[in-house]
Write a protein that holds these residues in place. Structure first.
Motif, PDB file in Angstrom:
ATOM      1  N   ASP A  62      48.143  81.848  74.454  1.00  0.00           N
ATOM      2  CA  ASP A  62      47.971  80.893  73.667  1.00  0.00           C
ATOM      3  C   ASP A  62      46.581  80.301  73.405  1.00  0.00           C
ATOM      4  O   ASP A  62      45.979  79.702  74.241  1.00  0.00           O
ATOM      5  N   GLN A  63      45.617  81.010  72.429  1.00  0.00           N
ATOM      6  CA  GLN A  63      44.460  80.667  72.403  1.00  0.00           C
ATOM      7  C   GLN A  63      44.056  79.285  72.126  1.00  0.00           C
ATOM      8  O   GLN A  63      42.837  78.628  72.254  1.00  0.00           O
ATOM      9  N   ILE A  64      45.039  78.641  71.467  1.00  0.00           N
ATOM     10  CA  ILE A  64      44.637  77.010  71.125  1.00  0.00           C
ATOM     11  C   ILE A  64      44.575  76.164  72.271  1.00  0.00           C
ATOM     12  O   ILE A  64      43.838  75.453  72.415  1.00  0.00           O
ATOM     13  N   HIS A  65      45.468  76.490  73.468  1.00  0.00           N
ATOM     14  CA  HIS A  65      45.255  75.637  74.575  1.00  0.00           C
ATOM     15  C   HIS A  65      44.799  76.347  75.679  1.00  0.00           C
ATOM     16  O   HIS A  65      44.754  75.748  76.718  1.00  0.00           O
ATOM     17  N   THR A  66      44.243  77.587  75.375  1.00  0.00           N
ATOM     18  CA  THR A  66      43.430  78.374  76.546  1.00  0.00           C
ATOM     19  C   THR A  66      41.941  77.810  76.526  1.00  0.00           C
ATOM     20  O   THR A  66      41.601  78.131  75.287  1.00  0.00           O
ATOM     21  N   PRO A  67      41.407  77.275  77.532  1.00  0.00           N
ATOM     22  CA  PRO A  67      40.104  76.824  77.423  1.00  0.00           C
ATOM     23  C   PRO A  67      39.152  77.848  77.112  1.00  0.00           C
ATOM     24  O   PRO A  67      39.077  79.241  77.602  1.00  0.00           O
ATOM     25  N   ASP A  68      38.219  77.812  76.341  1.00  0.00           N
ATOM     26  CA  ASP A  68      37.038  78.723  76.135  1.00  0.00           C
ATOM     27  C   ASP A  68      35.984  78.456  77.071  1.00  0.00           C
ATOM     28  O   ASP A  68      35.490  77.435  77.346  1.00  0.00           O
ATOM     29  N   PRO A  69      35.694  79.646  77.964  1.00  0.00           N
ATOM     30  CA  PRO A  69      34.788  79.147  78.890  1.00  0.00           C
ATOM     31  C   PRO A  69      33.223  78.941  78.518  1.00  0.00           C
ATOM     32  O   PRO A  69      32.753  78.119  79.251  1.00  0.00           O
ATOM     33  N   ILE A  70      32.946  79.272  77.571  1.00  0.00           N
ATOM     34  CA  ILE A  70      31.637  78.957  76.973  1.00  0.00           C
ATOM     35  C   ILE A  70      31.561  77.423  76.499  1.00  0.00           C
ATOM     36  O   ILE A  70      30.750  76.577  76.815  1.00  0.00           O
ATOM     37  N   MET A  71      32.802  77.001  76.014  1.00  0.00           N
ATOM     38  CA  MET A  71      32.718  75.425  75.623  1.00  0.00           C
ATOM     39  C   MET A  71      32.887  74.617  76.839  1.00  0.00           C
ATOM     40  O   MET A  71      32.242  73.677  76.770  1.00  0.00           O
ATOM     41  N   LEU A  72      33.649  75.239  77.842  1.00  0.00           N
ATOM     42  CA  LEU A  72      33.621  74.327  79.071  1.00  0.00           C
ATOM     43  C   LEU A  72      32.372  74.213  79.615  1.00  0.00           C
ATOM     44  O   LEU A  72      31.741  73.288  80.294  1.00  0.00           O
ATOM     45  N   GLU A  73      31.410  75.069  79.531  1.00  0.00           N
ATOM     46  CA  GLU A  73      30.040  75.430  80.191  1.00  0.00           C
ATOM     47  C   GLU A  73      29.210  74.158  79.373  1.00  0.00           C
ATOM     48  O   GLU A  73      28.367  73.405  79.881  1.00  0.00           O
ATOM     49  N   ILE A  74      29.316  74.291  77.898  1.00  0.00           N
ATOM     50  CA  ILE A  74      28.581  73.272  77.079  1.00  0.00           C
ATOM     51  C   ILE A  74      29.071  72.010  77.489  1.00  0.00           C
ATOM     52  O   ILE A  74      28.365  70.927  77.597  1.00  0.00           O
ATOM     53  N   ASP A  75      30.324  71.685  77.450  1.00  0.00           N
ATOM     54  CA  ASP A  75      30.860  70.285  77.878  1.00  0.00           C
ATOM     55  C   ASP A  75      30.156  69.744  79.454  1.00  0.00           C
ATOM     56  O   ASP A  75      29.833  68.548  79.369  1.00  0.00           O
ATOM     57  N   ALA A  76      30.089  70.657  80.073  1.00  0.00           N
ATOM     58  CA  ALA A  76      29.676  70.421  81.576  1.00  0.00           C
ATOM     59  C   ALA A  76      28.186  69.815  81.283  1.00  0.00           C
ATOM     60  O   ALA A  76      27.762  68.978  82.058  1.00  0.00           O
ATOM     61  N   ILE A  77      27.328  70.800  80.750  1.00  0.00           N
ATOM     62  CA  ILE A  77      25.804  70.411  80.431  1.00  0.00           C
ATOM     63  C   ILE A  77      25.849  69.072  79.591  1.00  0.00           C
ATOM     64  O   ILE A  77      25.056  68.351  79.983  1.00  0.00           O
ATOM     65  N   ASN A  78      26.664  68.577  78.626  1.00  0.00           N
ATOM     66  CA  ASN A  78      26.674  67.692  77.983  1.00  0.00           C
ATOM     67  C   ASN A  78      26.874  66.370  78.900  1.00  0.00           C
ATOM     68  O   ASN A  78      26.298  65.493  78.592  1.00  0.00           O
ATOM     69  N   SER A  79      27.860  66.552  79.807  1.00  0.00           N
ATOM     70  CA  SER A  79      28.281  65.702  80.670  1.00  0.00           C
ATOM     71  C   SER A  79      26.883  65.212  81.457  1.00  0.00           C
ATOM     72  O   SER A  79      26.762  64.167  81.919  1.00  0.00           O
ATOM     73  N   ARG A  80      26.187  66.272  82.107  1.00  0.00           N
ATOM     74  CA  ARG A  80      25.244  66.139  82.869  1.00  0.00           C
ATOM     75  C   ARG A  80      24.105  65.304  82.140  1.00  0.00           C
ATOM     76  O   ARG A  80      23.363  64.304  82.572  1.00  0.00           O
ATOM     77  N   ILE A  81      23.905  65.745  80.971  1.00  0.00           N
ATOM     78  CA  ILE A  81      22.758  65.175  80.230  1.00  0.00           C
ATOM     79  C   ILE A  81      23.159  63.406  80.019  1.00  0.00           C
ATOM     80  O   ILE A  81      22.184  62.711  80.114  1.00  0.00           O
ATOM     81  N   SER A  82      24.263  63.383  79.734  1.00  0.00           N
ATOM     82  CA  SER A  82      24.790  61.810  79.522  1.00  0.00           C
ATOM     83  C   SER A  82      24.617  60.878  80.837  1.00  0.00           C
ATOM     84  O   SER A  82      23.962  60.050  80.867  1.00  0.00           O
ATOM     85  N   ALA A  83      24.984  61.636  81.866  1.00  0.00           N
ATOM     86  CA  ALA A  83      24.647  60.864  83.285  1.00  0.00           C
ATOM     87  C   ALA A  83      23.210  60.720  83.463  1.00  0.00           C
ATOM     88  O   ALA A  83      22.781  59.669  83.763  1.00  0.00           O
ATOM     89  N   LEU A  84      22.359  61.679  83.223  1.00  0.00           N
ATOM     90  CA  LEU A  84      20.976  61.436  83.304  1.00  0.00           C
ATOM     91  C   LEU A  84      20.315  60.381  82.267  1.00  0.00           C
ATOM     92  O   LEU A  84      19.503  59.680  82.564  1.00  0.00           O
ATOM     93  N   GLU A  85      20.928  60.403  81.050  1.00  0.00           N
ATOM     94  CA  GLU A  85      20.366  59.507  80.274  1.00  0.00           C
ATOM     95  C   GLU A  85      20.891  58.044  80.679  1.00  0.00           C
ATOM     96  O   GLU A  85      20.086  56.960  80.615  1.00  0.00           O
ATOM     97  N   ASP A  86      22.215  57.770  81.353  1.00  0.00           N
ATOM     98  CA  ASP A  86      22.531  56.645  81.901  1.00  0.00           C
ATOM     99  C   ASP A  86      21.788  56.129  83.108  1.00  0.00           C
ATOM    100  O   ASP A  86      21.281  55.023  83.228  1.00  0.00           O
ATOM    101  N   MET A  87      21.240  57.172  84.059  1.00  0.00           N
ATOM    102  CA  MET A  87      20.455  56.880  84.941  1.00  0.00           C
ATOM    103  C   MET A  87      19.007  56.229  84.474  1.00  0.00           C
ATOM    104  O   MET A  87      18.474  55.403  85.080  1.00  0.00           O
ATOM    105  N   ILE A  88      18.605  56.921  83.499  1.00  0.00           N
ATOM    106  CA  ILE A  88      17.197  56.539  82.936  1.00  0.00           C
ATOM    107  C   ILE A  88      17.379  55.145  82.404  1.00  0.00           C
ATOM    108  O   ILE A  88      16.337  54.292  82.471  1.00  0.00           O
ATOM    109  N   LYS A  89      18.327  54.880  81.631  1.00  0.00           N
ATOM    110  CA  LYS A  89      18.564  53.551  81.169  1.00  0.00           C
ATOM    111  C   LYS A  89      18.605  52.429  82.164  1.00  0.00           C
ATOM    112  O   LYS A  89      17.951  51.335  82.040  1.00  0.00           O
TER     113      LYS A  89
END
Length: 208
Positions: free
Chosen positions: A174-201
């Motif tokens: 089921d490709q619709i509900h199977t996580p894409d490993p590349i997108m998971l890595e991108i989401d993890a990077i975005n989460s870290r960026i958001s956390a760093l932005e919150d710390m800077i604020k």
């Protein structure tokens, strides 16, 4: 014994193989396998220069490059084999089928074991690249032009760049509900960026 097995394997896998004599005399994949077995024998008996001489001569004659240090099982079929490259530490099980342009190579990042290990009854389609010191399981199908960079379980079908498993034991994933490993890595990077932005604020608010 190996030669007879190899010829029968070609006849079984290639509808165009009309006779054993045709396979023996005209199939460059079979010639490359015969040359490999000679070179591998020399390699294992420490006659490394002669082994490489045989393998390089075979490359010029067949268009197929198999390092004499590779380990290849029984009944390998190389169909339209021009452009195939098999690295020094690659291992191939029994009853495998490789099409033209396949590379069993390395990434340049590893030492020692640098090339993949293929199980038995593996088919690798035209132009596919399997790169790195990991294992591809038994009964695996790798589609043409795929690039496989990580381990593949038994009975899987792999397609795409990078290679993704789309079937296991004949059942479509089921490709619709199977996580894409590349997108998971991108989401993890975005989460870290958001956390760093919150710390800077927070730091800026404290300074104000």
């Amino acid at each position: 014994m190996y030669l007879l097995e190899d010829i029968r394997a070609y006849q079984k896998n290639d509808p165009a193989a009309r006779s054993a004599a045709e396979v023996l005399l005209l199939y460059n994949g079979l010639h490359a396998t015969i040359d490999y077995r000679i070179a591998h024998f020399l390699h294992t008996h420490k006659l490394r220069f002669l082994a490489r001489f045989v393998s390089q001569w075979s490359k010029l004659w067949t268009g197929i490059e198999i390092h004499p240090g590779a380990k290849i099982g029984r009944r390998l079929v190389i169909d339209h084999g021009t452009g195939i490259v098999i690295g020094e530490t690659a291992e191939i099980g029994d009853d495998c089928l490789l099409y033209q342009g396949v590379t069993l190579g390395g990434t340049g990042k590893d030492t020692g074991k640098r090339h993949p290990t293929l199980g038995s009854n593996v088919m690798v389609g035209s132009g596919a690249k399997v790169l790195g010191p990991f294992t591809v399981g038994n009964n695996v199908r790798i589609a043409a032009n795929s690039v496989v960079l990580r381990e593949v379980p038994d009975n899987a079908t792999v397609v795409g760049v990078p290679g993704r498993i789309v079937r296991i034991s004949g059942e479509k994933l089921d490709q619709i509900h199977t996580p894409d490993p590349i997108m998971l890595e991108i989401d993890a990077i975005n989460s870290r960026i958001s956390a760093l932005e919150d710390m800077i604020k927070m730091q800026n608010n404290q300074e104000d």
